[in-house]
Design a protein around this motif. Structure first.
Motif, PDB file in Angstrom:
ATOM      1  N   PRO A 118       0.830  -1.203   0.000  1.00 25.33           N
ATOM      2  CA  PRO A 118       0.000   0.000   0.000  1.00 25.33           C
ATOM      3  C   PRO A 118       0.867   1.258   0.000  1.00 25.33           C
ATOM      4  O   PRO A 118       1.922   1.299   0.629  1.00 25.33           O
ATOM      5  CB  PRO A 118      -0.776  -0.116   1.319  1.00 25.33           C
ATOM      6  N   HIS A 119       0.406   2.285  -0.736  1.00 20.34           N
ATOM      7  CA  HIS A 119       1.050   3.603  -0.675  1.00 20.34           C
ATOM      8  C   HIS A 119       0.070   4.646  -1.179  1.00 20.34           C
ATOM      9  O   HIS A 119      -0.527   4.470  -2.257  1.00 20.34           O
ATOM     10  CB  HIS A 119       2.323   3.641  -1.532  1.00 20.34           C
ATOM     11  N   ARG A 134      -2.377  -1.694  -9.957  1.00 24.73           N
ATOM     12  CA  ARG A 134      -3.241  -1.298  -8.849  1.00 24.73           C
ATOM     13  C   ARG A 134      -4.314  -2.365  -8.628  1.00 24.73           C
ATOM     14  O   ARG A 134      -4.890  -2.885  -9.595  1.00 24.73           O
ATOM     15  CB  ARG A 134      -3.895   0.067  -9.118  1.00 24.73           C
ATOM     16  N   VAL A 135      -4.522  -2.677  -7.347  1.00 22.01           N
ATOM     17  CA  VAL A 135      -5.558  -3.639  -6.977  1.00 22.01           C
ATOM     18  C   VAL A 135      -6.393  -3.030  -5.860  1.00 22.01           C
ATOM     19  O   VAL A 135      -5.968  -2.086  -5.185  1.00 22.01           O
ATOM     20  CB  VAL A 135      -4.957  -4.997  -6.528  1.00 22.01           C
ATOM     21  N   SER A 136      -7.585  -3.567  -5.662  1.00 24.10           N
ATOM     22  CA  SER A 136      -8.473  -3.048  -4.618  1.00 24.10           C
ATOM     23  C   SER A 136      -8.313  -3.880  -3.348  1.00 24.10           C
ATOM     24  O   SER A 136      -7.783  -4.999  -3.385  1.00 24.10           O
ATOM     25  CB  SER A 136      -9.923  -3.125  -5.094  1.00 24.10           C
ATOM     26  N   PRO A 137      -8.793  -3.362  -2.209  1.00 26.53           N
ATOM     27  CA  PRO A 137      -8.732  -4.156  -0.964  1.00 26.53           C
ATOM     28  C   PRO A 137      -9.579  -5.420  -1.050  1.00 26.53           C
ATOM     29  O   PRO A 137      -9.429  -6.314  -0.218  1.00 26.53           O
ATOM     30  CB  PRO A 137      -9.301  -3.203   0.094  1.00 26.53           C
ATOM     31  N   GLU A 138     -10.448  -5.498  -2.051  1.00 26.53           N
ATOM     32  CA  GLU A 138     -11.232  -6.724  -2.270  1.00 26.53           C
ATOM     33  C   GLU A 138     -10.564  -7.622  -3.301  1.00 26.53           C
ATOM     34  O   GLU A 138     -11.181  -8.570  -3.801  1.00 26.53           O
ATOM     35  CB  GLU A 138     -12.653  -6.375  -2.714  1.00 26.53           C
ATOM     36  N   LEU A 139      -9.324  -7.310  -3.655  1.00 31.25           N
ATOM     37  CA  LEU A 139      -8.479  -8.136  -4.539  1.00 31.25           C
ATOM     38  C   LEU A 139      -8.872  -8.054  -6.019  1.00 31.25           C
ATOM     39  O   LEU A 139      -8.507  -8.916  -6.815  1.00 31.25           O
ATOM     40  CB  LEU A 139      -8.468  -9.616  -4.100  1.00 31.25           C
ATOM     41  N   GLU A 140      -9.613  -6.992  -6.371  1.00 35.57           N
ATOM     42  CA  GLU A 140      -9.918  -6.809  -7.793  1.00 35.57           C
ATOM     43  C   GLU A 140      -8.737  -6.113  -8.478  1.00 35.57           C
ATOM     44  O   GLU A 140      -8.059  -5.282  -7.866  1.00 35.57           O
ATOM     45  CB  GLU A 140     -11.145  -5.912  -7.966  1.00 35.57           C
ATOM     46  N   THR A 141      -8.532  -6.418  -9.738  1.00 37.47           N
ATOM     47  CA  THR A 141      -7.486  -5.766 -10.519  1.00 37.47           C
ATOM     48  C   THR A 141      -8.034  -4.469 -11.108  1.00 37.47           C
ATOM     49  O   THR A 141      -9.101  -4.458 -11.736  1.00 37.47           O
ATOM     50  CB  THR A 141      -7.029  -6.694 -11.657  1.00 37.47           C
ATOM     51  N   THR A 165       9.073  10.748   5.708  1.00 38.68           N
ATOM     52  CA  THR A 165       8.588  11.645   4.641  1.00 38.68           C
ATOM     53  C   THR A 165       7.367  11.095   3.902  1.00 38.68           C
ATOM     54  O   THR A 165       6.685  11.853   3.212  1.00 38.68           O
ATOM     55  CB  THR A 165       9.689  11.865   3.594  1.00 38.68           C
ATOM     56  N   GLY A 166       7.116   9.799   3.992  1.00 36.34           N
ATOM     57  CA  GLY A 166       6.036   9.184   3.220  1.00 36.34           C
ATOM     58  C   GLY A 166       6.403   8.922   1.773  1.00 36.34           C
ATOM     59  O   GLY A 166       5.599   8.369   1.013  1.00 36.34           O
ATOM     60  N   ASP A 188       2.202  11.731  -1.988  1.00 40.84           N
ATOM     61  CA  ASP A 188       0.879  11.794  -2.610  1.00 40.84           C
ATOM     62  C   ASP A 188       0.775  10.892  -3.835  1.00 40.84           C
ATOM     63  O   ASP A 188      -0.247  10.904  -4.529  1.00 40.84           O
ATOM     64  CB  ASP A 188       0.576  13.238  -3.025  1.00 40.84           C
ATOM     65  N   GLY A 189       1.826  10.111  -4.127  1.00 37.46           N
ATOM     66  CA  GLY A 189       1.792   9.197  -5.261  1.00 37.46           C
ATOM     67  C   GLY A 189       2.290   9.813  -6.561  1.00 37.46           C
ATOM     68  O   GLY A 189       2.223   9.161  -7.605  1.00 37.46           O
ATOM     69  N   ALA A 190       2.798  11.039  -6.520  1.00 35.74           N
ATOM     70  CA  ALA A 190       3.313  11.678  -7.742  1.00 35.74           C
ATOM     71  C   ALA A 190       4.746  11.209  -8.014  1.00 35.74           C
ATOM     72  O   ALA A 190       5.555  11.084  -7.093  1.00 35.74           O
ATOM     73  CB  ALA A 190       3.294  13.191  -7.577  1.00 35.74           C
TER      74      ALA A 190
END
Ligand SMILES: [Fe+2]
Length: 450
Positions: A118-119, A134-141, A165-166, A188-190
């Protein structure tokens, strides 16, 4: 079907298609789970674990090359809400080719089978040859991640998120130039920075390390081998001629500042952690093989051991110390201490019980770097370990004040248990007895709040 019944006609198959390395053939969602003990109230989130699981009828050229499958357990309010497993819907699973007809790489194609991390409100399934998925917490792609169209290169399965710093620090490597690229991702994922790191050849680089102010690359002598590549196996072999070095670069600095330090020839898949002292000395704790995949060798994996490199300021080579003599892999720490001094390391170890093999770990070890103590927890005579990850009891709790969680396969039952242990004592808090196998896999993460 029992494990023995599965294994008997498959005896000629490679190890990763037999026993609990064998893939499962379907996807399941289970809600009425059998729990022994008490699931801690504070665990609210999802545990995800990745690993290779080729679909029925497909036998990959190597354990590392099977299509990724996620296994997940949703915990919250003292309950286990569900277990589920899902293939990651990659282009590779759909038959896409990693290499184009002109031999260039298509980084949108990969098996996404190694780690799940996770990030910045995203969860990434990762394999070192391709873009994050990227996947969801329900394991979907959900789709490949190119950070707004910026990333078109390989991305390691072992990025390191700085707890201060994250930022997420990562790299990618390839068999054609550029051989090594450093990626820096903002909190922030950038996508913030790309640096091509000059190395002397195409080596396999599985993991790396951060400290508070540096990143550390491991350029070790397992080198791309075209002959093996043409046969369809893992295209890397040990070299006696390639220099083993660590590259140390100040975080955010240009690649030209990379300082190279010699280490003894070896291979390392996994870093436990690294940190730097006030005088600039850098310490890196790793799981180290004397060598790996020498051409003609019959073993899949030689023994790996917990090992420490210490790099003093200005030194041309690292000081090296073996920290233990047990075979060990998949070391993990309290990741709130990524890049900072840590005391405790948790790892599966291959204590020489009768069913321990070069691929099977049979106990969980907890190392205390301050006292030198090692505690070992076994789970039963017929059990095989996987990686365990640490989850703190609360955001403010001390190092080691938390839980360890992971899957253990019980051969007698022909099924897997999900164990939650008190990290400080290795005693059980809860065991979720799944009615089915979770194959031996690679890496997982506790994803709190997802
Ligand atoms: Fe790994």
């Amino acid at each position: 079907m029992t494990l023995e019944a599965e294994a008997a006609p498959a005896a000629k198959l490679p190890f990763f298609m037999r026993g609990n390395y064998a893939p499962v053939a379907d996807e399941a969602t289970l809600t009425a789970l059998d729990v022994v003990g008490l699931i801690p109230d504070g665990l609210d989130g999802v545990y995800l674990r990745n690993g290779p699981n080729p679909p029925p009828g497909k036998v990959p050229g190597h354990w590392f090359m099977g299509d990724g499958m996620l296994h997940g357990l949703r915990l919250g309010g003292g309950r286990a809400h569900w277990y589920r497993n899902r293939w990651i819907r990659t282009k590779a699973l759909a038959g896409g080719k990693i290499m184009r007809d002109d031999f260039s790489r298509d980084y949108t194609v990969g098996v996404s089978n190694t780690h799940v991390v996770p990030h910045s409100r995203n969860i990434y399934a990762l394999v070192e040859s391709s873009l994050p998925m990227r996947v969801s917490p329900e394991l979907e792609t959900l789709g490949t991640e190119n950070f707004g169209g910026v990333l078109n290169f390989a991305f390691t399965a072992h990025p390191k998120v700085c707890p201060v710093t994250g930022e997420m620090h990562a790299f990618g490597y390839g068999y054609a130039p550029p051989y090594l690229v450093y990626h820096r991702i903002g909190p922030d994922g950038a996508y913030l920075q790309r640096e091509e790191i000059a190395v002397t050849g195409p080596t396999m680089i599985h993991d790396f390390a951060i400290t508070r102010n540096h990143v550390i690359f491991m350029d070790l002598p397992v080198v791309f081998d075209l002959e093996i590549a043409l046969k369809g196996g893992m295209p890397y072999a040990f070299s006696d001629n390639y220099p083993a070095r660590l590259g140390i670069l100040r975080r955010g600095a240009p690649a030209a500042e990379t300082r190279w330090v010699s280490v003894k020839p070896c291979y390392v898949f996994h870093v436990a952690n690294a940190s730097e002292a006030a005088d600039g000395t850098i310490t890196v704790d790793v799981s180290r093989y004397d060598e790996l995949w020498r051409r003609g060798a019959r073993r899949n994996f030689d023994a790996s051991r917990l090992w420490r490199w210490r790099v003093r300021p200005g030194a041309a080579s690292a000081d090296e110390t073996a920290l233990d003599d047990l075979t060990l892999e998949f070391p993990r720490i309290d990741e709130r201490l990524n890049g900072l001094p840590h005391r405790f390391t948790y790892a599966p170890v291959g204590v020489a019980f009768d069913h321990a093999t070069e691929e099977n770990f049979t106990a969980l070890a907890r190392y205390d770097a301050q006292t030198g103590a090692r505690a070992v927890r076994r789970f039963g005579d017929s059990t095989v370990m996987s990686e365990f990850v640490f989850a703190p009891k609360s955001a403010g709790s001390a190092e080691d004040d938390g839980w360890l969680m992971g899957f253990v396969f019980d051969e007698a039952r022909g099924a897997s248990d999900f164990h939650i242990l008190d990290a400080a004592t290795l005693e059980s808090a809860a065991r979720i007895a799944l009615p089915r196998r979770v194959p031996q896999g690679f890496h997982g993460s506790w994803c709190p709040g997802f």
